[in-house]
Design an enzyme around this catalytic site. Structure first.
Site, PDB file in Angstrom:
ATOM      1  N   ASN A 156       0.829  -1.202   0.000  1.00 42.97           N
ATOM      2  CA  ASN A 156       0.000   0.000   0.000  1.00 42.97           C
ATOM      3  C   ASN A 156       0.865   1.254   0.000  1.00 42.97           C
ATOM      4  OD1 ASN A 156      -2.594  -1.246   0.114  1.00 42.97           O
ATOM      5  ND2 ASN A 156      -2.215  -1.754   2.257  1.00 42.97           N
ATOM      6  N   VAL A 208       0.967   2.392   7.928  1.00 45.76           N
ATOM      7  CA  VAL A 208       2.300   2.440   8.548  1.00 45.76           C
ATOM      8  C   VAL A 208       3.302   2.962   7.516  1.00 45.76           C
ATOM      9  CG1 VAL A 208       4.120   1.140   9.699  1.00 45.76           C
ATOM     10  CG2 VAL A 208       1.719   0.515  10.072  1.00 45.76           C
ATOM     11  N   HIS A 228       6.471  -1.846   3.205  1.00 48.73           N
ATOM     12  CA  HIS A 228       6.275  -3.262   3.553  1.00 48.73           C
ATOM     13  C   HIS A 228       5.406  -3.916   2.499  1.00 48.73           C
ATOM     14  CE1 HIS A 228       3.052  -0.884   5.425  1.00 48.73           C
ATOM     15  NE2 HIS A 228       2.254  -1.928   5.222  1.00 48.73           N
TER      16      HIS A 228
HETATM   17  P1  AMP Z   1      -0.728  -0.837   5.675  1.00 41.45           P
HETATM   18  O1  AMP Z   1      -2.164  -0.398   5.703  1.00 41.45           O
HETATM   19  O2  AMP Z   1      -0.329  -1.441   4.363  1.00 41.45           O
HETATM   20  O3  AMP Z   1       0.191   0.258   6.134  1.00 41.45           O
HETATM   21  O4  AMP Z   1      -0.630  -2.045   6.691  1.00 41.45           O
HETATM   22  C1  AMP Z   1      -0.169  -1.952   8.000  1.00 41.45           C
HETATM   23  C2  AMP Z   1      -0.430  -3.277   8.656  1.00 41.45           C
HETATM   24  O5  AMP Z   1       0.306  -3.322   9.848  1.00 41.45           O
HETATM   25  C3  AMP Z   1      -1.902  -3.543   9.011  1.00 41.45           C
HETATM   26  O6  AMP Z   1      -2.340  -4.725   8.337  1.00 41.45           O
HETATM   27  C4  AMP Z   1      -1.867  -3.728  10.533  1.00 41.45           C
HETATM   28  O7  AMP Z   1      -2.748  -4.725  10.977  1.00 41.45           O
HETATM   29  C5  AMP Z   1      -0.414  -4.103  10.770  1.00 41.45           C
HETATM   30  N1  AMP Z   1       0.099  -3.788  12.092  1.00 41.45           N
HETATM   31  C6  AMP Z   1      -0.018  -2.628  12.787  1.00 41.45           C
HETATM   32  N2  AMP Z   1       0.630  -2.698  13.958  1.00 41.45           N
HETATM   33  C7  AMP Z   1       1.198  -3.932  13.999  1.00 41.45           C
HETATM   34  C8  AMP Z   1       2.011  -4.629  14.947  1.00 41.45           C
HETATM   35  N3  AMP Z   1       2.377  -4.066  16.111  1.00 41.45           N
HETATM   36  N4  AMP Z   1       2.406  -5.888  14.656  1.00 41.45           N
HETATM   37  C9  AMP Z   1       2.040  -6.474  13.502  1.00 41.45           C
HETATM   38  N5  AMP Z   1       1.284  -5.870  12.570  1.00 41.45           N
HETATM   39  C10 AMP Z   1       0.866  -4.623  12.810  1.00 41.45           C
END
Ligand code: AMP
Length: 125
Positions: A97, A106, A110
């Site tokens: 994303n 985030v 990733h």
């Molecule tokens: P994005 O929307 O592509 O930025 O995805 C961020 C992802 O990070 C989401 O699917 C969240 O569920 C995941 N996420 C957020 N905090 C954590 C964490 N502490 N450990 C593992 N995954 C996380």
């Protein structure tokens, strides 16, 4: 809350804190270039996040600024982890994303590696 994906890099983002060991994660694999861990809110039976170790906000930031070794090492790790998770036979989906339309949360580049069931067509919403 979606982020704009444009930077500058925020050293307090949650994945930076995971990389520094300040926050725990359910680690799947790690090497010099990448860390893989289970998503905290899985949306498929297998939902693993693979992140590069460097400070990159998005795919464009990563491919513009990372060294060839980092880029190759990261994507090799993604492929290897998919294989190690036994996703090759039935298949899997990679998602990266970037920015508000993708709902990126985030701001550390990733990829989501998802599988373990039929994931349907590309977009449902
Ligand atoms: P994005 O929307 O592509 O930025 O995805 C961020 C992802 O990070 C989401 O699917 C969240 O569920 C995941 N996420 C957020 N905090 C954590 C964490 N502490 N450990 C593992 N995954 C996380």
């Amino acid at each position: 809350m979606p982020v704009n994906g444009l930077g500058p890099y925020d050293d307090q983002n949650i994945f930076a804190r995971i990389l520094r060991g300040e926050i725990p994660c359910k680690r799947v694999a790690e090497d010099e270039f990448a860390l893989a861990f289970h998503d905290i809110a899985p949306q498929a039976p297998v939902h693993v996040l693979v992140i590069p170790k460097g400070r990159y906000v998005s795919l464009a930031d990563f491919t513009a600024k990372a060294s060839d070794a980092e880029i190759a090492g990261f994507f090799r790790a993604v492929g290897r982890i998919a294989k190690e998770l036994d996703l090759e036979t039935q298949g899997y989906r990679l998602i990266a994303n970037m920015g508000p339309h993708s709902n990126q949360e985030v701001p550390h580049f990733h990829v989501h590696l998802m599988g373990g069931r039929d994931l349907g067509r590309m977009l449902v919403a």
